[in-house]
Design a protein around this motif. Structure first.
Motif, PDB file in Angstrom:
ATOM      1  N   ASP A 152    -112.202 -45.293 -39.658  1.00 27.86           N
ATOM      2  CA  ASP A 152    -110.867 -45.137 -40.434  1.00 27.86           C
ATOM      3  C   ASP A 152    -110.919 -46.339 -41.547  1.00 27.86           C
ATOM      4  N   PHE A 153    -111.180 -47.332 -41.410  1.00 28.28           N
ATOM      5  CA  PHE A 153    -111.000 -48.379 -42.253  1.00 28.28           C
ATOM      6  C   PHE A 153    -111.970 -48.018 -43.604  1.00 28.28           C
ATOM      7  N   VAL A 154    -113.386 -47.615 -43.251  1.00 34.74           N
ATOM      8  CA  VAL A 154    -114.006 -47.188 -44.487  1.00 34.74           C
ATOM      9  C   VAL A 154    -113.619 -46.187 -45.108  1.00 34.74           C
ATOM     10  N   ASN A 155    -112.916 -45.045 -44.524  1.00 29.65           N
ATOM     11  CA  ASN A 155    -112.202 -44.039 -45.015  1.00 29.65           C
ATOM     12  C   ASN A 155    -111.138 -44.494 -45.901  1.00 29.65           C
ATOM     13  N   GLN A 156    -110.331 -45.292 -45.463  1.00 28.64           N
ATOM     14  CA  GLN A 156    -109.161 -45.745 -46.159  1.00 28.64           C
ATOM     15  C   GLN A 156    -109.972 -46.412 -47.594  1.00 28.64           C
ATOM     16  N   CYS A 157    -110.888 -47.036 -47.548  1.00 25.36           N
ATOM     17  CA  CYS A 157    -111.376 -48.041 -48.642  1.00 25.36           C
ATOM     18  C   CYS A 157    -112.146 -47.063 -49.607  1.00 25.36           C
ATOM     19  N   SER A 158    -112.814 -45.759 -49.087  1.00 28.23           N
ATOM     20  CA  SER A 158    -113.351 -44.981 -49.834  1.00 28.23           C
ATOM     21  C   SER A 158    -112.553 -44.454 -50.874  1.00 28.23           C
ATOM     22  N   GLY A 159    -111.215 -44.187 -50.455  1.00 31.15           N
ATOM     23  CA  GLY A 159    -110.254 -43.282 -51.498  1.00 31.15           C
ATOM     24  C   GLY A 159    -109.702 -44.156 -52.361  1.00 31.15           C
ATOM     25  N   CYS A 160    -110.161 -45.537 -52.566  1.00 30.46           N
ATOM     26  CA  CYS A 160    -109.752 -46.371 -53.270  1.00 30.46           C
ATOM     27  C   CYS A 160    -110.312 -46.699 -54.848  1.00 30.46           C
ATOM     28  N   SER A 161    -109.804 -46.577 -56.056  1.00 37.35           N
ATOM     29  CA  SER A 161    -110.461 -46.646 -57.029  1.00 37.35           C
ATOM     30  C   SER A 161    -111.356 -48.246 -57.614  1.00 37.35           C
ATOM     31  N   PHE A 162    -110.625 -49.201 -56.857  1.00 37.55           N
ATOM     32  CA  PHE A 162    -110.985 -50.544 -57.140  1.00 37.55           C
ATOM     33  C   PHE A 162    -112.077 -50.971 -55.974  1.00 37.55           C
ATOM     34  N   GLU A 163    -112.530 -52.262 -56.525  1.00 36.03           N
ATOM     35  CA  GLU A 163    -113.569 -52.863 -55.645  1.00 36.03           C
ATOM     36  C   GLU A 163    -112.818 -53.337 -54.448  1.00 36.03           C
ATOM     37  N   ILE A 164    -113.608 -53.260 -53.361  1.00 38.04           N
ATOM     38  CA  ILE A 164    -113.347 -53.865 -52.058  1.00 38.04           C
ATOM     39  C   ILE A 164    -114.545 -54.364 -51.442  1.00 38.04           C
ATOM     40  N   THR A 165    -114.382 -55.744 -50.945  1.00 37.26           N
ATOM     41  CA  THR A 165    -115.616 -56.360 -50.343  1.00 37.26           C
ATOM     42  C   THR A 165    -115.203 -56.903 -48.996  1.00 37.26           C
ATOM     43  N   LEU A 166    -116.252 -57.138 -48.230  1.00 34.62           N
ATOM     44  CA  LEU A 166    -115.912 -57.682 -46.768  1.00 34.62           C
ATOM     45  C   LEU A 166    -116.906 -58.815 -46.633  1.00 34.62           C
ATOM     46  N   SER A 167    -116.688 -59.854 -46.129  1.00 36.34           N
ATOM     47  CA  SER A 167    -117.646 -60.796 -45.666  1.00 36.34           C
ATOM     48  C   SER A 167    -117.416 -61.685 -44.240  1.00 36.34           C
ATOM     49  N   SER A 168    -118.551 -61.825 -43.507  1.00 35.03           N
ATOM     50  CA  SER A 168    -118.628 -62.605 -42.522  1.00 35.03           C
ATOM     51  C   SER A 168    -119.745 -63.520 -42.564  1.00 35.03           C
ATOM     52  N   GLY A 169    -119.556 -64.719 -42.567  1.00 34.43           N
ATOM     53  CA  GLY A 169    -120.699 -65.770 -42.717  1.00 34.43           C
ATOM     54  C   GLY A 169    -121.154 -65.761 -44.183  1.00 34.43           C
ATOM     55  N   GLN A 170    -122.413 -65.426 -44.152  1.00 38.94           N
ATOM     56  CA  GLN A 170    -123.174 -65.401 -45.440  1.00 38.94           C
ATOM     57  C   GLN A 170    -123.264 -64.112 -45.941  1.00 38.94           C
ATOM     58  N   ALA A 171    -122.808 -62.739 -45.164  1.00 40.61           N
ATOM     59  CA  ALA A 171    -123.139 -61.489 -45.627  1.00 40.61           C
ATOM     60  C   ALA A 171    -121.869 -61.136 -46.416  1.00 40.61           C
ATOM     61  N   VAL A 172    -121.928 -60.477 -47.631  1.00 45.00           N
ATOM     62  CA  VAL A 172    -121.100 -59.851 -48.267  1.00 45.00           C
ATOM     63  C   VAL A 172    -121.379 -58.336 -48.468  1.00 45.00           C
ATOM     64  N   ILE A 173    -120.439 -57.572 -48.074  1.00 50.13           N
ATOM     65  CA  ILE A 173    -120.783 -56.172 -48.378  1.00 50.13           C
ATOM     66  C   ILE A 173    -119.703 -55.162 -48.942  1.00 50.13           C
ATOM     67  N   ASN A 174    -120.070 -54.005 -49.423  1.00 49.16           N
ATOM     68  CA  ASN A 174    -119.216 -53.184 -50.182  1.00 49.16           C
ATOM     69  C   ASN A 174    -118.194 -52.591 -49.142  1.00 49.16           C
ATOM     70  N   ALA A 175    -117.243 -52.742 -48.921  1.00 50.74           N
ATOM     71  CA  ALA A 175    -116.266 -52.001 -47.693  1.00 50.74           C
ATOM     72  C   ALA A 175    -116.404 -50.585 -47.744  1.00 50.74           C
ATOM     73  N   LYS A 176    -116.684 -50.010 -48.727  1.00 47.08           N
ATOM     74  CA  LYS A 176    -116.901 -48.466 -48.570  1.00 47.08           C
ATOM     75  C   LYS A 176    -118.072 -47.990 -47.865  1.00 47.08           C
ATOM     76  N   SER A 177    -118.883 -49.056 -47.663  1.00 46.88           N
ATOM     77  CA  SER A 177    -120.348 -48.539 -46.992  1.00 46.88           C
ATOM     78  C   SER A 177    -120.152 -48.796 -45.504  1.00 46.88           C
ATOM     79  N   ILE A 178    -120.349 -47.883 -44.890  1.00 45.16           N
ATOM     80  CA  ILE A 178    -120.225 -47.683 -43.332  1.00 45.16           C
ATOM     81  C   ILE A 178    -121.430 -48.536 -42.881  1.00 45.16           C
TER      82      ILE A 178
END
Length: 81
Positions: free
Chosen positions: A16-42
């Motif tokens: 559900d979260f990735v689907n919500q992110c995928s509909g956005c035109s702006f950049e969304i990132t997620l991070s946990s510890g050292q990892a940073v990822i594109n929130a549109k990538s399941i």
């Protein structure tokens, strides 16, 4: 830029979260510890530790950002300045 801490507890919430992110035109990132990822990538999201808090950063603004935050508000546990 807005920053929030989120929690995703199961696969349905991740999808559900990735689907919500995928509909956005702006950049969304997620991070946990050292990892940073594109929130549109399941696949990227499944690489994060879902047992730990995840930091959500958005680059959007205006109505589109407000609508996105309303949709994912159920996952937000903390808003940071």
């Amino acid at each position: 830029m807005t920053t929030h801490t989120i929690r995703l507890h199961n696969i349905a919430q991740v999808k559900d979260f990735v689907n919500q992110c995928s509909g956005c035109s702006f950049e969304i990132t997620l991070s946990s510890g050292q990892a940073v990822i594109n929130a549109k990538s399941i696949m990227g999201l499944f690489g994060l530790d879902l047992n730990a808090p995840i930091v959500l950063r958005t680059e959007g603004e205006g109505e589109e950002l407000a609508a996105f935050l309303k949709e994912v508000g159920k996952y937000i546990v903390e808003t940071q300045d």
